[in-house]
Write an enzyme that holds these catalytic residues in place. Structure first.
Site, PDB file in Angstrom:
ATOM      1  N   SER A  34       0.811  -1.233   0.000  1.00  0.00           N
ATOM      2  CA  SER A  34       0.000   0.000   0.000  1.00  0.00           C
ATOM      3  C   SER A  34       0.839   1.274   0.000  1.00  0.00           C
ATOM      4  O   SER A  34       0.424   2.296   0.538  1.00  0.00           O
ATOM      5  CB  SER A  34      -0.933   0.014   1.218  1.00  0.00           C
ATOM      6  OG  SER A  34      -0.162  -0.022   2.417  1.00  0.00           O
ATOM      7  N   SER A 103       2.776  -7.202   2.442  1.00  0.00           N
ATOM      8  CA  SER A 103       2.443  -6.138   3.391  1.00  0.00           C
ATOM      9  C   SER A 103       0.926  -6.000   3.546  1.00  0.00           C
ATOM     10  O   SER A 103       0.261  -6.915   4.027  1.00  0.00           O
ATOM     11  CB  SER A 103       3.109  -4.840   2.907  1.00  0.00           C
ATOM     12  OG  SER A 103       3.081  -3.849   3.884  1.00  0.00           O
ATOM     13  N   PHE A 104       0.355  -4.870   3.125  1.00  0.00           N
ATOM     14  CA  PHE A 104      -1.104  -4.714   3.066  1.00  0.00           C
ATOM     15  C   PHE A 104      -1.725  -5.890   2.300  1.00  0.00           C
ATOM     16  O   PHE A 104      -2.763  -6.434   2.684  1.00  0.00           O
ATOM     17  CB  PHE A 104      -1.413  -3.372   2.377  1.00  0.00           C
ATOM     18  CG  PHE A 104      -2.688  -3.301   1.592  1.00  0.00           C
ATOM     19  CD1 PHE A 104      -3.887  -2.976   2.197  1.00  0.00           C
ATOM     20  CD2 PHE A 104      -2.678  -3.532   0.207  1.00  0.00           C
ATOM     21  CE1 PHE A 104      -5.070  -2.894   1.456  1.00  0.00           C
ATOM     22  CE2 PHE A 104      -3.845  -3.449  -0.536  1.00  0.00           C
ATOM     23  CZ  PHE A 104      -5.049  -3.133   0.091  1.00  0.00           C
ATOM     24  N   ASP A 224      13.357  -4.795   8.455  1.00  0.00           N
ATOM     25  CA  ASP A 224      12.141  -4.111   8.005  1.00  0.00           C
ATOM     26  C   ASP A 224      11.746  -3.008   8.997  1.00  0.00           C
ATOM     27  O   ASP A 224      11.493  -3.290  10.164  1.00  0.00           O
ATOM     28  CB  ASP A 224      11.006  -5.138   7.881  1.00  0.00           C
ATOM     29  CG  ASP A 224       9.797  -4.615   7.133  1.00  0.00           C
ATOM     30  OD1 ASP A 224       9.564  -3.396   7.152  1.00  0.00           O
ATOM     31  OD2 ASP A 224       9.071  -5.438   6.536  1.00  0.00           O
ATOM     32  N   HIS A 252      11.920  -3.782   3.825  1.00  0.00           N
ATOM     33  CA  HIS A 252      10.532  -4.158   3.553  1.00  0.00           C
ATOM     34  C   HIS A 252      10.346  -4.678   2.123  1.00  0.00           C
ATOM     35  O   HIS A 252       9.278  -5.128   1.764  1.00  0.00           O
ATOM     36  CB  HIS A 252       9.633  -2.942   3.796  1.00  0.00           C
ATOM     37  CG  HIS A 252       8.174  -3.255   3.814  1.00  0.00           C
ATOM     38  ND1 HIS A 252       7.631  -4.229   4.630  1.00  0.00           N
ATOM     39  CD2 HIS A 252       7.115  -2.733   3.127  1.00  0.00           C
ATOM     40  CE1 HIS A 252       6.326  -4.297   4.439  1.00  0.00           C
ATOM     41  NE2 HIS A 252       5.986  -3.401   3.528  1.00  0.00           N
TER      42      HIS A 252
END
Length: 280
Positions: A34, A103-104, A224, A252
């Site tokens: 995101s 992630s998202f 991260d 990340h």
């Protein structure tokens, strides 16, 4: 010059959706993160052609992101995103898929597997949201992004452990992506402050995660600064059939910073499922 970020535009139950669809074989659906100005291509450009050598790779810009249509009401939540992903599978007549979420996108993949377990064969979660954690300054900065070249340059430093990956050219590209018509408006509508509530809203209930039957590969960068490693340690404890792989010297962006190793890890994990299916 054609834009590599645009695949094909599909009508997904009334939502014009930008989709990359390449290769053939058992499908894998890739769901992006995101970050501001993100697209499926920006997230997965190094991974898609490699995975497509053995399987069908589908990567979409999620509702409100990239070149996919933005809803007129600018309302975004897990229900809507999961529905959009399922509607895409229906549109492409994909009954079951492997699922890779970044992630998202990891939180979304988890929510999808919980709500529609039969649609998912195997699950890959990378730097994933989806369990409770205290929002990091890194994630707060990502979601609170206000467009400028300097801000984007700083954000990219948060994303990557290896600073040599982050140059002015990349920052300029991502900044320009973030200010395309409609991009920042929808992005600002998704995660307004205070932002801890959006971390909480993306978390799936512990009991539901523990009940997941799927073989799951969990991947995280040790350094991260956006999503803490602890989230993946928690997922590895809660998901019964889980394996965890932690990359050192990695932020990340596992799929970019350690692209070859990431892709091999995912490919081996999914190929094992192919073999098991064929031997039955």
């Amino acid at each position: 010059m054609s834009n590599p970020e645009i695949g094909q535009m599909l009508d997904v139950k009334g939502v014009q959706t930008n989709v990359h669809d390449l290769g053939e074989g058992f499908p894998v659906l890739l769901i992006h993160g995101s970050g501001p100005g993100v697209t499926a291509w920006a997230n997965w450009r190094l991974v898609m052609p490699e995975l497509a050598k053995q399987r069908r790779v589908v990567a979409l810009d999620m509702l409100g992101f990239g070149y996919t249509e933005r809803p007129a009401d600018q309302v975004y939540n897990m229900e809507r995103w999961v529905t959009h992903a399922i509607d895409l599978l229906d549109t492409l007549e994909i009954e079951q898929t492997d699922l890779v979420g970044n992630s998202f996108g990891g939180a979304l993949a988890l929510a999808l597997a919980i709500r529609h377990p039969q649609r998912v064969r195997r699950l890959v979660l990378m730097g994933s949201v989806g369990v409770p954690f205290e929002i990091t300054p890194g994630l707060d900065a990502v979601w609170g992004y206000e467009p400028s070249f300097e801000t984007m340059r700083r954000l990219l430093d948060v994303f990557a452990y290896d600073r040599s990956l982050v140059n002015d050219e990349l920052a300029r590209l991502r900044y320009e992506a973030s200010i395309r018509p409609g991009f920042q408006e929808s992005f600002a509508a998704m995660f307004p402050a205070p932002r801890q509530r959006w971390v909480d809203a993306m978390a799936s209930p512990e009991a539901d995660i523990r009940a997941l039957p799927h073989e799951t590969l969990i991947i995280h960068g040790r350094e991260d600064e956006v999503i803490p490693l602890q989230t993946s340690l928690t997922l590895a404890q809660w998901i019964d059939n889980a394996q965890l792989h932690v990359f050192g010297h990695c932020g990340h962006w596992t799929q970019i910073e350690h692209s070859e190793r990431f892709t091999k890890l995912v490919s081996d994990f999914l190929t094992e499922a192919d073999r098991l299916q064929h031997s039955q």
